[in-house]
Design a protein around this motif. Structure first.
Motif, PDB file in Angstrom:
ATOM      1  N   GLU A  43      53.707 -78.432  24.942  1.00 22.58           N
ATOM      2  CA  GLU A  43      54.841 -77.787  25.145  1.00 22.58           C
ATOM      3  C   GLU A  43      55.232 -77.630  26.628  1.00 22.58           C
ATOM      4  OE1 GLU A  43      53.506 -73.440  24.862  1.00 22.58           O
ATOM      5  OE2 GLU A  43      55.010 -72.925  25.713  1.00 22.58           O
ATOM      6  N   LEU A  44      54.368 -77.863  27.578  1.00 26.32           N
ATOM      7  CA  LEU A  44      54.731 -77.739  28.887  1.00 26.32           C
ATOM      8  C   LEU A  44      55.333 -79.198  29.293  1.00 26.32           C
ATOM      9  CD1 LEU A  44      51.371 -76.464  30.578  1.00 26.32           C
ATOM     10  CD2 LEU A  44      53.848 -75.399  30.904  1.00 26.32           C
ATOM     11  N   ALA A  45      54.949 -80.289  28.766  1.00 30.62           N
ATOM     12  CA  ALA A  45      55.536 -81.571  28.912  1.00 30.62           C
ATOM     13  C   ALA A  45      57.076 -81.519  28.440  1.00 30.62           C
ATOM     14  CB  ALA A  45      55.000 -82.474  28.118  1.00 30.62           C
ATOM     15  N   ARG A  46      57.237 -80.883  27.111  1.00 33.42           N
ATOM     16  CA  ARG A  46      58.752 -80.864  26.670  1.00 33.42           C
ATOM     17  C   ARG A  46      59.634 -79.850  27.498  1.00 33.42           C
ATOM     18  NH1 ARG A  46      59.773 -84.693  22.640  1.00 33.42           N
ATOM     19  NH2 ARG A  46      57.670 -85.125  21.985  1.00 33.42           N
ATOM     20  N   LEU A  47      59.190 -78.867  27.820  1.00 33.28           N
ATOM     21  CA  LEU A  47      59.938 -77.861  28.738  1.00 33.28           C
ATOM     22  C   LEU A  47      60.283 -78.659  30.056  1.00 33.28           C
ATOM     23  CD1 LEU A  47      58.213 -74.418  29.274  1.00 33.28           C
ATOM     24  CD2 LEU A  47      60.374 -75.037  28.358  1.00 33.28           C
ATOM     25  N   ASP A 103      62.353 -89.701  24.163  1.00 38.59           N
ATOM     26  CA  ASP A 103      61.796 -90.925  23.518  1.00 38.59           C
ATOM     27  C   ASP A 103      60.591 -91.339  24.204  1.00 38.59           C
ATOM     28  OD1 ASP A 103      61.096 -93.393  22.651  1.00 38.59           O
ATOM     29  OD2 ASP A 103      63.465 -94.124  22.314  1.00 38.59           O
ATOM     30  N   ASP A 104      59.481 -91.475  23.551  1.00 38.96           N
ATOM     31  CA  ASP A 104      58.104 -91.843  23.996  1.00 38.96           C
ATOM     32  C   ASP A 104      58.304 -93.212  24.802  1.00 38.96           C
ATOM     33  OD1 ASP A 104      56.961 -89.735  22.753  1.00 38.96           O
ATOM     34  OD2 ASP A 104      55.920 -90.734  21.578  1.00 38.96           O
ATOM     35  N   LYS A 111      62.948 -85.813  33.033  1.00 37.08           N
ATOM     36  CA  LYS A 111      62.094 -87.076  33.020  1.00 37.08           C
ATOM     37  C   LYS A 111      61.307 -87.113  31.925  1.00 37.08           C
ATOM     38  CE  LYS A 111      59.182 -84.855  36.004  1.00 37.08           C
ATOM     39  NZ  LYS A 111      58.609 -84.926  37.150  1.00 37.08           N
ATOM     40  N   PRO A 112      60.906 -88.786  31.812  1.00 30.88           N
ATOM     41  CA  PRO A 112      60.497 -89.209  30.493  1.00 30.88           C
ATOM     42  C   PRO A 112      59.286 -88.465  29.984  1.00 30.88           C
ATOM     43  CG  PRO A 112      60.894 -91.116  31.915  1.00 30.88           C
ATOM     44  CD  PRO A 112      61.084 -89.723  32.642  1.00 30.88           C
ATOM     45  N   ILE A 113      59.327 -88.080  28.750  1.00 25.32           N
ATOM     46  CA  ILE A 113      58.225 -87.279  28.085  1.00 25.32           C
ATOM     47  C   ILE A 113      56.845 -87.645  28.462  1.00 25.32           C
ATOM     48  CG2 ILE A 113      58.387 -88.369  25.748  1.00 25.32           C
ATOM     49  CD1 ILE A 113      57.989 -84.505  26.479  1.00 25.32           C
ATOM     50  N   ALA A 114      56.729 -89.079  28.474  1.00 20.84           N
ATOM     51  CA  ALA A 114      55.315 -89.776  28.718  1.00 20.84           C
ATOM     52  C   ALA A 114      54.915 -89.329  30.247  1.00 20.84           C
ATOM     53  CB  ALA A 114      55.418 -91.340  28.723  1.00 20.84           C
ATOM     54  N   ASP A 115      55.667 -89.287  30.996  1.00 14.31           N
ATOM     55  CA  ASP A 115      55.732 -88.864  32.384  1.00 14.31           C
ATOM     56  C   ASP A 115      55.191 -87.499  32.415  1.00 14.31           C
ATOM     57  OD1 ASP A 115      56.290 -91.290  33.222  1.00 14.31           O
ATOM     58  OD2 ASP A 115      58.097 -90.709  34.354  1.00 14.31           O
ATOM     59  N   ALA A 116      56.141 -86.714  31.775  1.00 19.37           N
ATOM     60  CA  ALA A 116      55.794 -85.154  31.720  1.00 19.37           C
ATOM     61  C   ALA A 116      54.538 -84.977  31.155  1.00 19.37           C
ATOM     62  CB  ALA A 116      57.025 -84.544  31.122  1.00 19.37           C
ATOM     63  N   THR A 149      71.558 -84.088  29.083  1.00 16.31           N
ATOM     64  CA  THR A 149      72.657 -83.764  27.762  1.00 16.31           C
ATOM     65  C   THR A 149      73.738 -83.222  28.382  1.00 16.31           C
ATOM     66  OG1 THR A 149      71.635 -81.852  27.179  1.00 16.31           O
ATOM     67  CG2 THR A 149      71.023 -83.968  26.016  1.00 16.31           C
ATOM     68  N   GLU A 150      73.295 -82.319  29.588  1.00  8.93           N
ATOM     69  CA  GLU A 150      74.371 -81.477  30.274  1.00  8.93           C
ATOM     70  C   GLU A 150      74.461 -80.183  29.599  1.00  8.93           C
ATOM     71  OE1 GLU A 150      78.042 -83.392  32.092  1.00  8.93           O
ATOM     72  OE2 GLU A 150      77.150 -85.325  31.879  1.00  8.93           O
ATOM     73  N   GLU A 151      73.737 -79.895  28.609  1.00 11.84           N
ATOM     74  CA  GLU A 151      73.877 -78.927  27.535  1.00 11.84           C
ATOM     75  C   GLU A 151      73.010 -77.616  28.249  1.00 11.84           C
ATOM     76  OE1 GLU A 151      75.339 -78.557  25.023  1.00 11.84           O
ATOM     77  OE2 GLU A 151      76.196 -80.374  24.752  1.00 11.84           O
ATOM     78  N   PRO A 152      73.220 -76.323  28.015  1.00 11.81           N
ATOM     79  CA  PRO A 152      72.209 -75.506  28.641  1.00 11.81           C
ATOM     80  C   PRO A 152      70.969 -75.148  27.740  1.00 11.81           C
ATOM     81  CG  PRO A 152      74.427 -74.655  27.520  1.00 11.81           C
ATOM     82  CD  PRO A 152      74.616 -75.776  27.462  1.00 11.81           C
ATOM     83  N   VAL A 153      69.949 -74.990  28.126  1.00 12.11           N
ATOM     84  CA  VAL A 153      68.710 -74.906  27.677  1.00 12.11           C
ATOM     85  C   VAL A 153      68.221 -73.479  27.781  1.00 12.11           C
ATOM     86  CG1 VAL A 153      68.068 -77.245  27.401  1.00 12.11           C
ATOM     87  CG2 VAL A 153      67.631 -76.183  29.651  1.00 12.11           C
ATOM     88  N   ALA A 154      68.427 -72.813  28.874  1.00 15.10           N
ATOM     89  CA  ALA A 154      67.833 -71.304  29.195  1.00 15.10           C
ATOM     90  C   ALA A 154      68.699 -70.689  30.050  1.00 15.10           C
ATOM     91  CB  ALA A 154      66.570 -71.459  29.416  1.00 15.10           C
ATOM     92  N   GLU A 155      68.466 -69.627  30.106  1.00 15.94           N
ATOM     93  CA  GLU A 155      69.075 -68.640  31.110  1.00 15.94           C
ATOM     94  C   GLU A 155      67.801 -67.857  31.903  1.00 15.94           C
ATOM     95  OE1 GLU A 155      71.945 -65.698  30.086  1.00 15.94           O
ATOM     96  OE2 GLU A 155      73.347 -67.486  29.902  1.00 15.94           O
TER      97      GLU A 155
END
Ligand code: NDP
Length: 449
Positions: free
Chosen positions: A63-67, A295-296, A74-79, A9-15
């Protein structure tokens, strides 16, 4: 502070903090202070702590996969698969703690024993393509052997490393055993490489930086293991199950958007089956689902950064056989691309680290082996044939550390992983990894009166 961006998304997610040399020194001092206590923990207790860490990771897989997905794209299924593997790695090395034996050696006049001693403080420098998984491949054996650790994630992808350090404390690992320092490679990484109190560097990344790690480590005769780039061959013989080989080939090079050191980015096809195979391969590549990593169903996400996309696009010229689609949204997207090439072309010689595969025809077995080995790299590869004798002959002749026959998978928790030639040295995973995180000590005890 460093702003962490979602590549989809090119959006910031954390600092996260941008660590300095002084921060690295503090982490090394903390690890050094924790070392004697950690090496003295009874083996069964050290195993129990690592098992608990594995269980906590398992509880936090989603939680780790979403992060990881938001940070790497990377695709959530891979994560999810990678986070589950992290748990499995800690379980494996929990089980290895009390099975890493020394020897008794027959000698005259006494007994001779060997011990597997920890090295001390080890520096672990990991890349952005599989941040949590690759960190665990080093953390598992390092901690099992009784070392303490300073882990430096890639500046672009520090989020799961930071979370793993929290889970380690929650599991009961003492303060100072697992330290994470977020900062750039040229500052923090370099400091770990040169630090006199760091006994070893476990590094995964580019061959170029690997070379500088080796040079920097020379000053203190530091141990190093290097897992570097690859340019692996997927060798398809005309007698193979062509449908199965073609169905698997896109995922072997476009998985993780091609940002995989094991990517089979040279697809070598025996000339008499070339036309049919390419037809099947194009169909299979068209079917790769590229899109929103959360997306799964998604199979390929974006590249890690705009800068990296620039680099990858410089390889996608030549005779393009197929170019896929990408979402029409923000994000560092790059399409699946198949190009016809010779083994002398740049796309066949350099690690692209993106979804670009070079198709190269060959004549016979000798020609396949010659082309496969005509590269400075030697990490992985695949061999597709129905002839068992040929599979074994070619597997023995190809100069790489990890090969698969009628399959494209090269990474398993229990089996050794690592490179030949300029893909590095030392082995990760399996019992072999313990050798890289321990030193053999030989003790002779006189028994003659
Ligand atoms: P790098 O080799 O630069 O990065 C790997 C790790 O090393 C990162 O943590 C990085 O930190 C750190 N690092 C960078 N410079 C130094 C240094 N002088 N001393 C110590 N540590 C350092 O890989 P890139 O991320 O730049 O990727 C470039 C190319 O490398 C890719 O396009 C690909 O071809 C290859 N690569 C191969 C990988 C593999 O698995 N074999 C993994 C990643 C990349 P930081 O990023 O925070 O500066």
């Amino acid at each position: 502070m460093t702003v962490i961006v979602n590549p989809a998304t090119e959006e910031p997610v954390a600092e996260v903090p941008e660590a300095t040399v002084e921060d690295a020194d503090r982490a090394v001092a903390a690890a050094r202070a924790a070392f004697l206590g950690w090496r003295a923990v009874a083996p069964a207790d050290r195993a129990r702590l690592l098992r608990r860490l594995g269980a906590l990771v398992e509880e936090h897989v989603e939680e780790l996969a979403r992060l990881e997905t938001r940070n790497v794209g990377k695709p959530i299924a891979d994560a999810r698969g990678e986070a589950a593997m992290v748990a499995e790695v800690f379980y494996f090395y929990a089980g290895a703690v009390d099975k890493h034996y020394g020897e008794t050696i027959p000698v005259a006049g006494g007994v001779d024993l060997t011990f597997r001693e920890p090295l001390g403080v080890v520096g672990l420098i990991v890349p952005w393509n599989f941040p949590a998984a690759i960190a665990s491949w080093k953390l598992g054996p390092a901690l099992a052997c009784g070392n303490t650790v300073v882990l430096k994630p890639a500046e672009l992808t520090p989020l799961t490393a930071l979370r793993l350090a929290e889970l380690a404390l929650e599991a009961g690992l003492p303060e100072g055993v697992l330290n994470v320092v977020t900062g750039s490679g040229s500052v923090v990484g370099r400091r770990l490489v040169e630090h006199p109190n760091v006994a070893k560097i476990g590094f995964t990344g580019s061959t170029e930086v690997g070379r500088s790690v080796m040079e920097g480590a020379a000053g203190t005769i530091k141990r190093v293991t290097l897992e570097l780039g690859g340019k692996s061959a997927n060798i398809v013989f005309a007698d193979a199950d062509l449908e199965a080989a073609a169905a698997g080939a896109p995922y072997a090079v476009f998985g993780n958007a091609g940002q995989d050191c094991c990517a089979r980015s040279r697809i070598l096809v025996q000339r008499k089956a070339y036309g049919r195979f390419v037809e099947l391969l194009v169909q299979a590549t068209e079917a790769v689902r590229v899109g929103d990593p959360e997306d799964d169903a998604t199979e390929m996400g974006p590249l890690i950064s705009a800068e990296h996309r620039e680099k990858v696009s410089s390889y996608a010229d030549g005779t393009v056989v197929f170019r896929g689609n990408t979402p029409n949204t923000r994000g560092f997207w790059f399409p699946c691309t198949l190009v016809e090439a010779t083994n002398e072309d740049r796309v066949a010689r350099e690690e692209v680290f993106g979804p670009v595969a070079a198709l190269i025809p060959f004549e016979d077995e000798d020609d396949a082996v010659r082309i496969a080995n005509d590269t400075p790299f030697g990490l992985s590869g695949s061999i597709w044939t129905r002839d068992v004798g040929r599979a074994v002959r070619v597997a023995r002749a190809v100069e790489t550390g990890v090969l698969s026959v009628n399959s494209n998978t090269s990474v398993r928790v229990a089996t050794p992983f690592g490179g030949f030639k300029q893909s590095g040295f030392g082995r990760e995973l399996g019992m072999h990894a313990l050798e890289g995180y321990s030193e053999v000590k030989n003790v002779y005890i006189a028994t003659d009166g």
